[in-house]
Design an enzyme around this catalytic site. Structure first.
Site, PDB file in Angstrom:
ATOM      1  N   VAL A  11      -3.744  -3.226  10.027  1.00 61.13           N
ATOM      2  CA  VAL A  11      -3.926  -4.675  10.025  1.00 61.13           C
ATOM      3  C   VAL A  11      -4.292  -5.208  11.415  1.00 61.13           C
ATOM      4  CG1 VAL A  11      -2.654  -6.857   9.773  1.00 61.13           C
ATOM      5  CG2 VAL A  11      -2.569  -5.150   7.978  1.00 61.13           C
ATOM      6  N   LEU A 253      -5.892  -4.359 -13.922  1.00 66.12           N
ATOM      7  CA  LEU A 253      -5.460  -3.969 -15.260  1.00 66.12           C
ATOM      8  C   LEU A 253      -5.965  -2.562 -15.569  1.00 66.12           C
ATOM      9  CD1 LEU A 253      -5.859  -7.202 -17.449  1.00 66.12           C
ATOM     10  CD2 LEU A 253      -3.752  -6.160 -16.595  1.00 66.12           C
ATOM     11  N   CYS A 263       1.940  -1.209   0.956  1.00 70.60           N
ATOM     12  CA  CYS A 263       2.425  -2.582   0.730  1.00 70.60           C
ATOM     13  C   CYS A 263       3.253  -2.771  -0.543  1.00 70.60           C
ATOM     14  CB  CYS A 263       1.243  -3.554   0.722  1.00 70.60           C
ATOM     15  SG  CYS A 263       0.493  -3.712   2.349  1.00 70.60           S
ATOM     16  N   LYS A 266       6.982  -1.283  -0.814  1.00 66.68           N
ATOM     17  CA  LYS A 266       7.987  -1.871   0.089  1.00 66.68           C
ATOM     18  C   LYS A 266       8.126  -3.382  -0.135  1.00 66.68           C
ATOM     19  CE  LYS A 266       5.192  -2.812   4.237  1.00 66.68           C
ATOM     20  NZ  LYS A 266       5.277  -4.275   4.190  1.00 66.68           N
TER      21      LYS A 266
HETATM   22  P1  NAI Z   1       0.635   0.407  10.983  1.00 67.83           P
HETATM   23  O1  NAI Z   1       1.817   1.271  10.956  1.00 67.83           O
HETATM   24  O2  NAI Z   1      -0.714   0.949  10.652  1.00 67.83           O
HETATM   25  O3  NAI Z   1       0.496  -0.284  12.418  1.00 67.83           O
HETATM   26  C1  NAI Z   1       1.549  -0.800  13.149  1.00 67.83           C
HETATM   27  C2  NAI Z   1       1.255  -0.552  14.632  1.00 67.83           C
HETATM   28  O4  NAI Z   1       2.164  -1.313  15.407  1.00 67.83           O
HETATM   29  C3  NAI Z   1       1.445   0.904  15.060  1.00 67.83           C
HETATM   30  O5  NAI Z   1       0.266   1.376  15.672  1.00 67.83           O
HETATM   31  C4  NAI Z   1       2.621   0.844  16.046  1.00 67.83           C
HETATM   32  O6  NAI Z   1       2.516   1.782  17.096  1.00 67.83           O
HETATM   33  C5  NAI Z   1       2.496  -0.567  16.567  1.00 67.83           C
HETATM   34  N1  NAI Z   1       3.727  -1.139  17.144  1.00 67.83           N
HETATM   35  C6  NAI Z   1       4.979  -1.123  16.636  1.00 67.83           C
HETATM   36  N2  NAI Z   1       5.816  -1.805  17.448  1.00 67.83           N
HETATM   37  C7  NAI Z   1       5.083  -2.284  18.472  1.00 67.83           C
HETATM   38  C8  NAI Z   1       5.377  -3.072  19.623  1.00 67.83           C
HETATM   39  N3  NAI Z   1       6.613  -3.538  19.873  1.00 67.83           N
HETATM   40  N4  NAI Z   1       4.380  -3.339  20.484  1.00 67.83           N
HETATM   41  C9  NAI Z   1       3.131  -2.892  20.253  1.00 67.83           C
HETATM   42  N5  NAI Z   1       2.789  -2.149  19.184  1.00 67.83           N
HETATM   43  C10 NAI Z   1       3.745  -1.855  18.293  1.00 67.83           C
HETATM   44  O7  NAI Z   1       0.971  -0.827  10.001  1.00 67.83           O
HETATM   45  P2  NAI Z   1      -0.039  -1.723   9.143  1.00 67.83           P
HETATM   46  O8  NAI Z   1      -0.413  -1.044   7.893  1.00 67.83           O
HETATM   47  O9  NAI Z   1      -1.105  -2.237  10.037  1.00 67.83           O
HETATM   48  O10 NAI Z   1       0.917  -2.924   8.716  1.00 67.83           O
HETATM   49  C11 NAI Z   1       1.334  -3.907   9.636  1.00 67.83           C
HETATM   50  C12 NAI Z   1       1.908  -5.087   8.853  1.00 67.83           C
HETATM   51  O11 NAI Z   1       0.883  -5.678   8.067  1.00 67.83           O
HETATM   52  C13 NAI Z   1       3.019  -4.706   7.880  1.00 67.83           C
HETATM   53  O12 NAI Z   1       3.962  -5.747   7.843  1.00 67.83           O
HETATM   54  C14 NAI Z   1       2.304  -4.621   6.548  1.00 67.83           C
HETATM   55  O13 NAI Z   1       3.151  -4.892   5.456  1.00 67.83           O
HETATM   56  C15 NAI Z   1       1.275  -5.729   6.699  1.00 67.83           C
HETATM   57  N6  NAI Z   1       0.101  -5.568   5.858  1.00 67.83           N
HETATM   58  C16 NAI Z   1      -0.491  -4.333   5.731  1.00 67.83           C
HETATM   59  C17 NAI Z   1      -1.624  -4.175   4.959  1.00 67.83           C
HETATM   60  C18 NAI Z   1      -2.260  -2.833   4.805  1.00 67.83           C
HETATM   61  O14 NAI Z   1      -3.111  -2.697   3.923  1.00 67.83           O
HETATM   62  N7  NAI Z   1      -1.916  -1.822   5.596  1.00 67.83           N
HETATM   63  C19 NAI Z   1      -2.240  -5.322   4.259  1.00 67.83           C
HETATM   64  C20 NAI Z   1      -1.576  -6.577   4.506  1.00 67.83           C
HETATM   65  C21 NAI Z   1      -0.440  -6.672   5.270  1.00 67.83           C
END
Ligand code: NAI
Length: 434
Positions: A11, A253, A263, A266
């Site tokens: 994201v 569907l 997503c 969780k």
């Molecule tokens: P991800 O795990 O791919 O990325 C998270 C990133 O944040 C990692 O690279 C991690 O190293 C970094 N990180 C963690 N703590 C940090 C900090 N204190 N400072 C700097 N960097 C830090 O996760 P993703 O999939 O991008 O999801 C992020 C959020 O977006 C979640 O809440 C998810 O539910 C939401 N989301 C995800 C979607 C998806 O399709 N993956 C779609 C819509 C929302």
């Protein structure tokens, strides 16, 4: 406008690159040095169609940078987005907000001038208020507002979803924050994308309610698919007949092995926990979660049944491991629930996936073998299980598949092929709800 994106994952990276495409100066910050080094060297650490060229174009234009140096980036920022992970918390199934709160604490001391701190991560109701509290406690002099801007992009279509969204949701507590966010998203006015402005709590809940509703559609049709099998109906026809009703809509569907991914699993659990916390019932979403788990277990039974009741010693070619096509994301992929029970009962699994094998190797049992080529995976197999509907599996050379197999079982958990045609090719064909 200076934008900082905390977290450069699926994201954060897509949102950061798209905001720079809108014209903002964007710095993506991540704790993961390896990830930042790769991005700085022009390598994209995830598979997402179109992302590489978007990142390259905006880096070359000087609008997009990557760093681990949070302090310097935040000091210059007008808007700081938090886009870190919110996985399921061990023990109680609620969203783990540890990364979000840590990011808030990291940001707080470095805020200079008026800044809006925006939750882009999917977070339970009340999180923006907690982020506000953490920042105010850590840096009592900070001049800031918090906001909630949940993200609705889909992996595999993330760029077009972000650049042409169905809607943008802005949860705000001041008109100043609203103006800054509207300014950032202004390029979307050209395509008349609806911008919905709400209070913080509603914005937070919209994301969970939307995901839970989509998960409900999937569990609903999966349950109907079981009924279709029992009564001899065709779930394709049933879904089409339902979906042509504009009030229902035809998307989501498709009967299959149950939802997975980063997503829905969780977020449905977290919504149930939020409801429990507030003493409110969430029976529909609880059932959706239950039906989904049962559907995955039912898929194991389907494979077993197709192998005449026992998978011991049988060679199973698995096509597709990621939770959906066009991503390398293996988080909560159905493969992680369906394959281990088969391995436990002595099946020999040879898997293929166009992008997910590196991730899968770390998550699936060690005995699973991997093939770089589809037809190598199929060679000598007793059964083929089509688990993710990558395009590469939609146009299989079926006579070649049949000729190179030892057995004749083809288990299509995504309903890609037509039962009649598969029978004509000589397969014992199993699918979902048809
Ligand atoms: P991800 O795990 O791919 O990325 C998270 C990133 O944040 C990692 O690279 C991690 O190293 C970094 N990180 C963690 N703590 C940090 C900090 N204190 N400072 C700097 N960097 C830090 O996760 P993703 O999939 O991008 O999801 C992020 C959020 O977006 C979640 O809440 C998810 O539910 C939401 N989301 C995800 C979607 C998806 O399709 N993956 C779609 C819509 C929302």
């Amino acid at each position: 406008m200076n934008v900082v994106m905390i977290g450069a994952g699926y994201v954060g990276l897509v949102s950061g690159a798209c905001f720079s495409e809108f014209g903002a100066n964007v710095v993506c910050v991540d704790l993961n040095q390896e990830r930042i080094d790769a991005l700085t060297a022009g390598q994209i650490p995830i598979y997402e169609p179109g992302l590489s060229s978007l990142v390259t174009r905006n880096r070359e234009a000087g609008r997009l940078r990557f760093t681990t140096a949070l302090a310097e980036a935040v000091t210059e920022a007008d808007l700081v987005f938090i886009a870190v992970g919110t996985p399921t918390r061990r023990g109680d199934g609620h969203a783990d907000l540890g990364y979000v709160y840590a990011a808030a604490r990291d940001i707080a001391p470095h805020l200079r001038g008026y800044t809006v701190v925006v939750d882009k991560s999917t977070v339970p109701v009340g999180t923006a208020a907690q982020v506000r509290r953490i920042i105010a406690e850590t840096n009592p002099g900070a001049d800031f507002d918090v906001a909630s801007n949940p993200e609705f992009l889909r992996e595999g279509a993330a760029i077009s979803d972000f650049l042409r969204p169905d809607r943008v949701v802005l949860g705000v507590e001041s008109s100043r924050a609203e103006s800054l966010l509207r300014e950032l998203y202004r390029p979307l006015n050209l395509i008349e994308a609806p911008i919905l402005v709400t209070d913080l709590e509603s914005a937070e809940l919209i994301k969970y309610a939307a995901n839970a509703f989509l998960a409900t559609k999937i569990s609903f049709i999966n349950e109907i698919s079981q009924l279709c099998e029992a009564v001899g109906a065709d779930v394709h026809a049933v879904a089409r007949g339902m979906g042509l009703d504009g009030r229902i809509g035809k998307k989501f569907l498709h009967a299959g092995p149950g939802y997975g991914g980063s997503c829905f699993p969780k977020d449905t659990l977290a919504l149930v926990r939020t409801a429990q916390e507030y003493g409110v019932s969430s029976r529909i979403v609880e059932s959706v979660v239950e039906v989904n788990a049962a559907q995955k277990a039912r898929m194991v039974q389907k494979v077993r049944h197709a192998l005449d009741g026992s998978e011991a010693g049988k060679r199973i070619a698995v096509l597709g491991l990621t939770f959906k096509p066009e991503t390398d994301d293996m988080r909560d992929a159905p493969a992680l629930s369906i394959l281990p029970p088969l391995v436990d009962k002595g099946a020999v699994i040879v898997a293929h996936d166009p992008q997910g094998m590196r991730e899968a190797k770390a998550l699936l049992p060690d005995s699973v073998e991997y093939a770089d080529d589809i037809y190598t995976a199929i060679e000598g197999a007793d059964a083929v299980v089509l688990l993710t509907e990558w395009n590469a599996y939609r146009g299989l050379d079926l006579p070649r598949v049949k000729a190179s197999m030892r057995g004749d079982a083809f288990i299509d958990l995504r309903n890609v092929y037509e039962p009649k045609m598969m029978a004509e090719y000589g397969f014992r064909y199993t699918c979902v709800g048809r």
